[in-house]
Design a protein around this motif. Structure first.
Motif, PDB file in Angstrom:
ATOM      1  N   VAL A 109       0.832  -1.205   0.000  1.00 42.87           N
ATOM      2  CA  VAL A 109       0.000   0.000   0.000  1.00 42.87           C
ATOM      3  C   VAL A 109       0.868   1.256   0.000  1.00 42.87           C
ATOM      4  CG1 VAL A 109      -2.090  -0.977   0.999  1.00 42.87           C
ATOM      5  CG2 VAL A 109      -0.208  -0.289   2.512  1.00 42.87           C
ATOM      6  N   ALA A 110       1.886   1.263  -0.850  1.00 39.92           N
ATOM      7  CA  ALA A 110       2.783   2.420  -0.956  1.00 39.92           C
ATOM      8  C   ALA A 110       2.975   2.740  -2.431  1.00 39.92           C
ATOM      9  CB  ALA A 110       4.116   2.117  -0.286  1.00 39.92           C
ATOM     10  N   GLY A 111       3.856   3.734  -2.708  1.00 40.07           N
ATOM     11  CA  GLY A 111       4.056   4.165  -4.090  1.00 40.07           C
ATOM     12  C   GLY A 111       3.160   5.355  -4.376  1.00 40.07           C
ATOM     13  N   PRO A 112       3.217   5.840  -5.639  1.00 39.15           N
ATOM     14  CA  PRO A 112       2.409   7.003  -6.002  1.00 39.15           C
ATOM     15  C   PRO A 112       0.922   6.662  -6.042  1.00 39.15           C
ATOM     16  CG  PRO A 112       3.465   6.078  -7.956  1.00 39.15           C
ATOM     17  CD  PRO A 112       4.021   5.329  -6.774  1.00 39.15           C
ATOM     18  N   HIS A 113       0.070   7.650  -5.772  1.00 38.12           N
ATOM     19  CA  HIS A 113      -1.364   7.505  -5.956  1.00 38.12           C
ATOM     20  C   HIS A 113      -1.619   7.058  -7.398  1.00 38.12           C
ATOM     21  CE1 HIS A 113      -5.604   8.376  -5.598  1.00 38.12           C
ATOM     22  NE2 HIS A 113      -5.567   9.243  -6.586  1.00 38.12           N
ATOM     23  N   PRO A 114      -2.497   6.098  -7.720  1.00 44.75           N
ATOM     24  CA  PRO A 114      -3.525   5.522  -6.834  1.00 44.75           C
ATOM     25  C   PRO A 114      -3.118   4.238  -6.122  1.00 44.75           C
ATOM     26  CG  PRO A 114      -3.916   4.766  -9.048  1.00 44.75           C
ATOM     27  CD  PRO A 114      -2.665   5.615  -9.096  1.00 44.75           C
ATOM     28  N   PRO A 156      -1.548   3.245  -3.266  1.00 43.22           N
ATOM     29  CA  PRO A 156      -1.853   2.939  -1.855  1.00 43.22           C
ATOM     30  C   PRO A 156      -3.332   2.629  -1.617  1.00 43.22           C
ATOM     31  CG  PRO A 156      -0.334   4.781  -1.978  1.00 43.22           C
ATOM     32  CD  PRO A 156      -0.801   4.518  -3.387  1.00 43.22           C
ATOM     33  N   SER A 157      -4.234   3.394  -2.222  1.00 42.34           N
ATOM     34  CA  SER A 157      -5.650   3.130  -1.969  1.00 42.34           C
ATOM     35  C   SER A 157      -6.157   1.977  -2.826  1.00 42.34           C
ATOM     36  CB  SER A 157      -6.485   4.393  -2.201  1.00 42.34           C
ATOM     37  OG  SER A 157      -6.222   4.945  -3.455  1.00 42.34           O
ATOM     38  N   MET A 158      -5.586   1.808  -4.018  1.00 40.08           N
ATOM     39  CA  MET A 158      -6.013   0.698  -4.879  1.00 40.08           C
ATOM     40  C   MET A 158      -5.643  -0.650  -4.242  1.00 40.08           C
ATOM     41  SD  MET A 158      -5.147   0.075  -8.921  1.00 40.08           S
ATOM     42  CE  MET A 158      -3.380  -0.032  -8.765  1.00 40.08           C
ATOM     43  N   VAL A 159      -4.393  -0.772  -3.796  1.00 46.15           N
ATOM     44  CA  VAL A 159      -3.954  -2.025  -3.176  1.00 46.15           C
ATOM     45  C   VAL A 159      -4.764  -2.275  -1.894  1.00 46.15           C
ATOM     46  CG1 VAL A 159      -1.996  -3.264  -2.151  1.00 46.15           C
ATOM     47  CG2 VAL A 159      -1.651  -1.860  -4.204  1.00 46.15           C
ATOM     48  N   ARG A 160      -5.009  -1.214  -1.151  1.00 47.24           N
ATOM     49  CA  ARG A 160      -5.846  -1.341   0.051  1.00 47.24           C
ATOM     50  C   ARG A 160      -7.226  -1.884  -0.302  1.00 47.24           C
ATOM     51  NH1 ARG A 160      -8.089   4.145   1.671  1.00 47.24           N
ATOM     52  NH2 ARG A 160      -9.531   3.575   0.009  1.00 47.24           N
ATOM     53  N   ASP A 161      -7.822  -1.347  -1.360  1.00 44.92           N
ATOM     54  CA  ASP A 161      -9.164  -1.806  -1.735  1.00 44.92           C
ATOM     55  C   ASP A 161      -9.162  -3.293  -2.099  1.00 44.92           C
ATOM     56  OD1 ASP A 161     -10.071   0.720  -1.240  1.00 44.92           O
ATOM     57  OD2 ASP A 161     -10.262   1.324  -3.339  1.00 44.92           O
ATOM     58  N   PHE A 162      -8.095  -3.756  -2.779  1.00 39.76           N
ATOM     59  CA  PHE A 162      -8.013  -5.187  -3.094  1.00 39.76           C
ATOM     60  C   PHE A 162      -7.819  -6.010  -1.814  1.00 39.76           C
ATOM     61  CE2 PHE A 162      -6.255  -3.704  -7.372  1.00 39.76           C
ATOM     62  CZ  PHE A 162      -7.482  -3.825  -8.000  1.00 39.76           C
ATOM     63  N   GLN A 163      -6.969  -5.519  -0.922  1.00 38.34           N
ATOM     64  CA  GLN A 163      -6.681  -6.287   0.293  1.00 38.34           C
ATOM     65  C   GLN A 163      -7.806  -6.206   1.323  1.00 38.34           C
ATOM     66  OE1 GLN A 163      -4.553  -8.475   0.511  1.00 38.34           O
ATOM     67  NE2 GLN A 163      -2.785  -7.960  -0.777  1.00 38.34           N
ATOM     68  N   SER A 164      -8.692  -5.232   1.179  1.00 36.16           N
ATOM     69  CA  SER A 164      -9.776  -5.077   2.163  1.00 36.16           C
ATOM     70  C   SER A 164     -10.715  -6.268   2.187  1.00 36.16           C
ATOM     71  CB  SER A 164     -10.591  -3.810   1.867  1.00 36.16           C
ATOM     72  OG  SER A 164      -9.811  -2.682   2.150  1.00 36.16           O
ATOM     73  N   ILE A 165     -10.581  -7.144   1.211  1.00 36.64           N
ATOM     74  CA  ILE A 165     -11.360  -8.384   1.233  1.00 36.64           C
ATOM     75  C   ILE A 165     -11.075  -9.146   2.531  1.00 36.64           C
ATOM     76  CG2 ILE A 165      -9.645  -9.853   0.033  1.00 36.64           C
ATOM     77  CD1 ILE A 165     -12.033 -10.976  -1.625  1.00 36.64           C
ATOM     78  N   ILE A 166      -9.862  -8.980   3.060  1.00 32.72           N
ATOM     79  CA  ILE A 166      -9.490  -9.649   4.322  1.00 32.72           C
ATOM     80  C   ILE A 166     -10.376  -9.136   5.463  1.00 32.72           C
ATOM     81  CG2 ILE A 166      -7.644 -10.006   6.022  1.00 32.72           C
ATOM     82  CD1 ILE A 166      -5.609  -9.486   3.748  1.00 32.72           C
ATOM     83  N   GLY A 167     -10.452  -7.809   5.586  1.00 38.00           N
ATOM     84  CA  GLY A 167     -11.220  -7.224   6.684  1.00 38.00           C
ATOM     85  C   GLY A 167     -12.719  -7.418   6.517  1.00 38.00           C
ATOM     86  N   ARG A 168     -13.200  -7.335   5.270  1.00 44.23           N
ATOM     87  CA  ARG A 168     -14.643  -7.516   5.041  1.00 44.23           C
ATOM     88  C   ARG A 168     -15.080  -8.928   5.413  1.00 44.23           C
ATOM     89  NH1 ARG A 168     -13.442  -4.815   0.269  1.00 44.23           N
ATOM     90  NH2 ARG A 168     -13.766  -6.689  -0.969  1.00 44.23           N
ATOM     91  N   GLU A 169     -14.272  -9.915   5.006  1.00 46.70           N
ATOM     92  CA  GLU A 169     -14.591 -11.301   5.370  1.00 46.70           C
ATOM     93  C   GLU A 169     -14.525 -11.490   6.885  1.00 46.70           C
ATOM     94  OE1 GLU A 169     -12.694 -13.532   1.402  1.00 46.70           O
ATOM     95  OE2 GLU A 169     -11.896 -13.967   3.402  1.00 46.70           O
ATOM     96  N   THR A 170     -13.477 -10.936   7.491  1.00 46.78           N
ATOM     97  CA  THR A 170     -13.289 -11.087   8.937  1.00 46.78           C
ATOM     98  C   THR A 170     -14.506 -10.559   9.685  1.00 46.78           C
ATOM     99  OG1 THR A 170     -10.901 -10.849   8.707  1.00 46.78           O
ATOM    100  CG2 THR A 170     -11.808 -10.444  10.896  1.00 46.78           C
ATOM    101  N   ARG A 171     -14.956  -9.401   9.247  1.00 49.31           N
ATOM    102  CA  ARG A 171     -16.101  -8.753   9.883  1.00 49.31           C
ATOM    103  C   ARG A 171     -17.346  -9.650   9.829  1.00 49.31           C
ATOM    104  NH1 ARG A 171     -16.931  -3.150  10.730  1.00 49.31           N
ATOM    105  NH2 ARG A 171     -19.131  -2.915  11.162  1.00 49.31           N
ATOM    106  N   ALA A 172     -17.640 -10.163   8.634  1.00 44.55           N
ATOM    107  CA  ALA A 172     -18.821 -11.016   8.462  1.00 44.55           C
ATOM    108  C   ALA A 172     -18.663 -12.320   9.246  1.00 44.55           C
ATOM    109  CB  ALA A 172     -19.037 -11.304   6.979  1.00 44.55           C
ATOM    110  N   GLN A 173     -17.459 -12.913   9.186  1.00 45.10           N
ATOM    111  CA  GLN A 173     -17.232 -14.191   9.873  1.00 45.10           C
ATOM    112  C   GLN A 173     -17.320 -14.024  11.386  1.00 45.10           C
ATOM    113  OE1 GLN A 173     -13.474 -14.689   7.898  1.00 45.10           O
ATOM    114  NE2 GLN A 173     -14.161 -16.475   6.715  1.00 45.10           N
ATOM    115  N   MET A 174     -16.817 -12.906  11.884  1.00 44.24           N
ATOM    116  CA  MET A 174     -16.835 -12.649  13.324  1.00 44.24           C
ATOM    117  C   MET A 174     -18.267 -12.421  13.804  1.00 44.24           C
ATOM    118  SD  MET A 174     -15.167 -12.555  16.086  1.00 44.24           S
ATOM    119  CE  MET A 174     -13.458 -12.709  15.633  1.00 44.24           C
ATOM    120  N   LEU A 175     -19.029 -11.669  13.017  1.00 42.92           N
ATOM    121  CA  LEU A 175     -20.425 -11.419  13.392  1.00 42.92           C
ATOM    122  C   LEU A 175     -21.215 -12.732  13.412  1.00 42.92           C
ATOM    123  CD1 LEU A 175     -21.163  -8.074  11.492  1.00 42.92           C
ATOM    124  CD2 LEU A 175     -21.036  -8.412  13.974  1.00 42.92           C
TER     125      LEU A 175
END
Lengths: 263, 400
Positions: free
Chosen positions: B198-203, B205-224
């Motif tokens: 999630v580094a380097g020139p824009h876009p 950092p936010s692009m890589v974050r958006d791809f990796q956010s699948i980790i947090g979205r799944e975690t959230r649903a699985q935890m709930l």
């Protein structure tokens, strides 16, 4: 207040000759020899001198300038010494413009405000900060403009007319045309394509245009001289500094003389 | 939503003072082109349908959320869960991002892929998707890293990638990134640069974050689903910070969820380390402004970590911003502590972690005992340790 860069381009326009711009890295191979080369460049034919501010991670530079920066840093170079080198040069040369060229971080750590002010006081006339495109240069520009320092902008083979609109309003001194898509010291430039692009850029600006990157020999200089207001040679000069020889200054200046003879 | 921490960056890629586009003019048109293509792809359901299908059938997502019962019992405090991203195809979270980027590269009509790699995980994940989609791939890797990550180098070559050794600097991740940028500037017309973090020139950092956010979205649903509530603490290791950003981002606006990033403390923060937030200052490198390891002259210093994947003198700009905002807490774990974590996790859980998440595990060992049994920790197990057995064997004085 006039700037030495403007004075030189105005004089050469009358003379009908393109300027020779030579690049060396401050402190390469060490402080003493580097100052010796710097002082010898105007007599050898350099009209404008680009002095590289060494940086550990020069991402637009090829192996020659990377190695040159590393030699300088290993020899203890830093921004304070680079500015001192300019002061020492100015002690007996008040006419040859000096452009500091390098990367944003060492300037940012020095502090953009203090950097612009100290550079101007040392006798610097312009700055080229490779990784500071128009999108990010306001933080420095607010200090360079009142200090009478030209923040020289880069134009490249990938620059479209739309992109020129973002670059030109912020450009001053001269435009630096990067004549290849690539790094310094790489393959020679495609002269006809560069010439065509530069002609189209001239429709949008009256600033002098210098071409650099991939210009290595007196032959390259001769090919470019009719299309541009200045030619920049860097890696090919540094190649003469990097090798361990008895007189670094003599080798480098002898080569600069051959470049100048081609203009 | 007003005052959301999830709205960063601004349209020029700034996270507060961090991020941005500090690149040579030659690259600017490309960066703008990538941004334009990404903005279009983001809104295209067909693009995401292909991404989702590949994540499901090729990567094996969703990755499980696993209750680490032996660790929980041993530590005697909070309940510890692992997000099992080490079970992904290629063995780490890196492929979440490379799939997204190669689909974008193909939309843009690019025909050649380059990437940088440190531990080799991103290189393998890039070489994998290049093999899958039939694009030539060049991976830049520091000569030092090539030496300490031999299995991944061989893996990349098997997958058809060219691994180009980088000898400038200390021959690690930072130098590989310089060389990848030099290649990109030289081959602007046909090449797409798949940045691994999630580094380097824009876009990026936010692009890589958006791809990796699948980790947090799944975690959230699985935890709930599993616990009926959100976790109390998230823990993830940080080099550039992509696995951590992926886990953290979907939880940024949940004030009850504490967030902890674990930097590589190397030999210790008073010695050689790779902890940019804890031991660095803001500066400009590789296209963005962020915290960097550097001297007073602004020269970049080499990081050190036992883990090649954390051995980077910078950090993603969004982490720099979250650090300043105090939304996330950034701590560090030394090489020695990480090795202890590596041993403990392997023996207790029967999971050999990569040395990177071994740092996160070592942090869990510190904090879990101080928490209540009703508290819940989620740690991102972002990579498996097969690639590290040579390094670990050497540390333990074992000859393989």
């Amino acid at each position: 207040m006039t700037n030495r860069i403007d004075t030189v381009f105005a004089a050469l326009k009358k003379e009908g000759r393109a300027a020779l711009v030579t690049f060396i890295t401050a402190g390469d191979p060490n402080a003493t020899k580097s100052l010796e080369v710097l002082k010898a460049l105007p007599a050898a034919g350099a009209d404008i001198i680009e002095l590289g501010m060494p940086f550990t991670d020069p991402m637009a530079d090829g192996p020659t300038i990377q190695a040159s920066a590393l030699r300088a840093l290993t020899g203890g170079a830093d921004m304070h010494k680079t500015l001192q080198m300019v002061r020492d040069f100015r002690a007996d040369n008040t006419t040859t413009p000096i452009v500091l060229m390098g990367y944003a971080n060492p300037c940012f750590q020095y502090g953009f405000e203090k950097f612009a002010s100290d550079a101007a006081q040392a006798g610097v006339d312009g700055l080229i900060i490779v990784d500071l495109p128009p999108e990010e240069d306001d933080a420095l520009l607010v200090y360079t403009t009142p200090a009478n320092l030209h923040l020289i902008k880069l134009v490249t083979p990938t620059t479209t007319e739309d992109r020129l609109k973002a670059i030109l309003p912020k450009a001053s001194g001269f435009l630096y045309y990067v004549s290849i898509t690539g790094i310094t010291g790489a393959a020679s430039a495609n002269f006809p394509a560069v010439k065509k692009h530069i002609e189209s850029i001239r429709k949008h600006t009256g600033l002098p245009i210098a071409a650099g990157f991939g210009i290595k020999t007196p032959g390259d200089v001769a090919a470019f001289k009719s299309a541009v207001d200045a030619v920049v040679v860097g890696s090919a000069i540094i190649d003469r500094i990097g090798v361990e020889k008895v007189s670094v200054a003599n080798d480098a200046t002898a080569f600069v003389k051959t470049l100048r003879a081609a203009l | 939503m007003q005052n959301s921490l999830k709205q960063q960056p601004d349209e020029r890629g700034h996270f507060g003072p961090y991020g941005g586009r500090y690149v040579a003019e030659t690259l600017m048109p490309l960066i703008l082109e990538v941004e334009k293509a990404w903005n279009a792809a983001k809104k295209d359901p067909k693009y995401w349908a292909q991404y989702d299908e590949l994540q499901r059938d090729y990567v094996g997502r969703p990755s499980p959320l696993y209750f680490a019962e032996p660790t929980t019992k041993k530590l005697g405090g909070a309940k510890v869960y692992f997000k099992r991203d080490e079970l992904n195809h290629t063995g780490s979270h890196k492929i979440n991002n490379t799939i997204g980027q190669i689909l974008l590269a193909m939309r843009m009509g690019k025909t050649r892929i380059i990437a940088e790699t440190g531990a080799g995980q991103h290189g393998v994940a890039t070489a994998t998707v290049c093999a899958r989609f039939g694009l030539p791939c060049t991976v830049f890797m520091g000569a030092t890293d090539i030496e300490r990550q031999k299995p991944n180098v061989f893996r990349m070559k098997l997958l058809g990638a060219e691994v180009r050794p980088v000898t400038s600097g200390a021959g690690t991740l930072k130098d590989a990134m310089n060389e990848a940028l030099r290649d990109w500037v030289t081959n602007v017309h046909d090449t797409f640069y798949i940045i691994g973090t999630v580094a380097g020139p824009h876009p990026y950092p936010s692009m890589v974050r958006d791809f990796q956010s699948i980790i947090g979205r799944e975690t959230r649903a699985q935890m709930l689903e599993r616990e009926g509530r959100l976790p109390d603490l998230l823990v993830a290791c940080i080099g550039g910070g992509s696995n951590a950003m992926g886990l953290f981002h979907p939880f940024l606006d949940d004030a009850s969820v504490k967030i902890m990033g674990v930097e590589a403390g190397g030999y210790g923060l008073d010695k050689s380390h790779a902890a940019s937030l804890n031991g660095g200052r803001p500066g400009i490198l590789h296209g963005n402004m962020t915290y960097l390891l550097q001297n007073t002259d602004g020269q970049i210093e080499e990081g050190h970590s036992i883990s090649a994947g954390l051995d980077y003198p910078g950090i993603g700009p969004e982490h720099a911003w979250l650090h300043d905002q105090k939304r996330a807490q950034y701590v560090s774990i030394t090489d020695e502590e990480a090795l202890e974590g590596f041993k403990e996790c392997t023996r207790l859980e029967g999971i050999i972690p990569a040395l990177e998440p071994a740092h996160a595990y070592a942090q869990v060992m510190k904090v879990a005992p101080k928490m209540k049994p009703s508290d819940i920790i989620v740690m991102n197990m972002c990579g498996r340790g097969d690639k590290d057995i040579f390094t670990v064997a050497e540390k333990f004085g074992v000859k393989l």
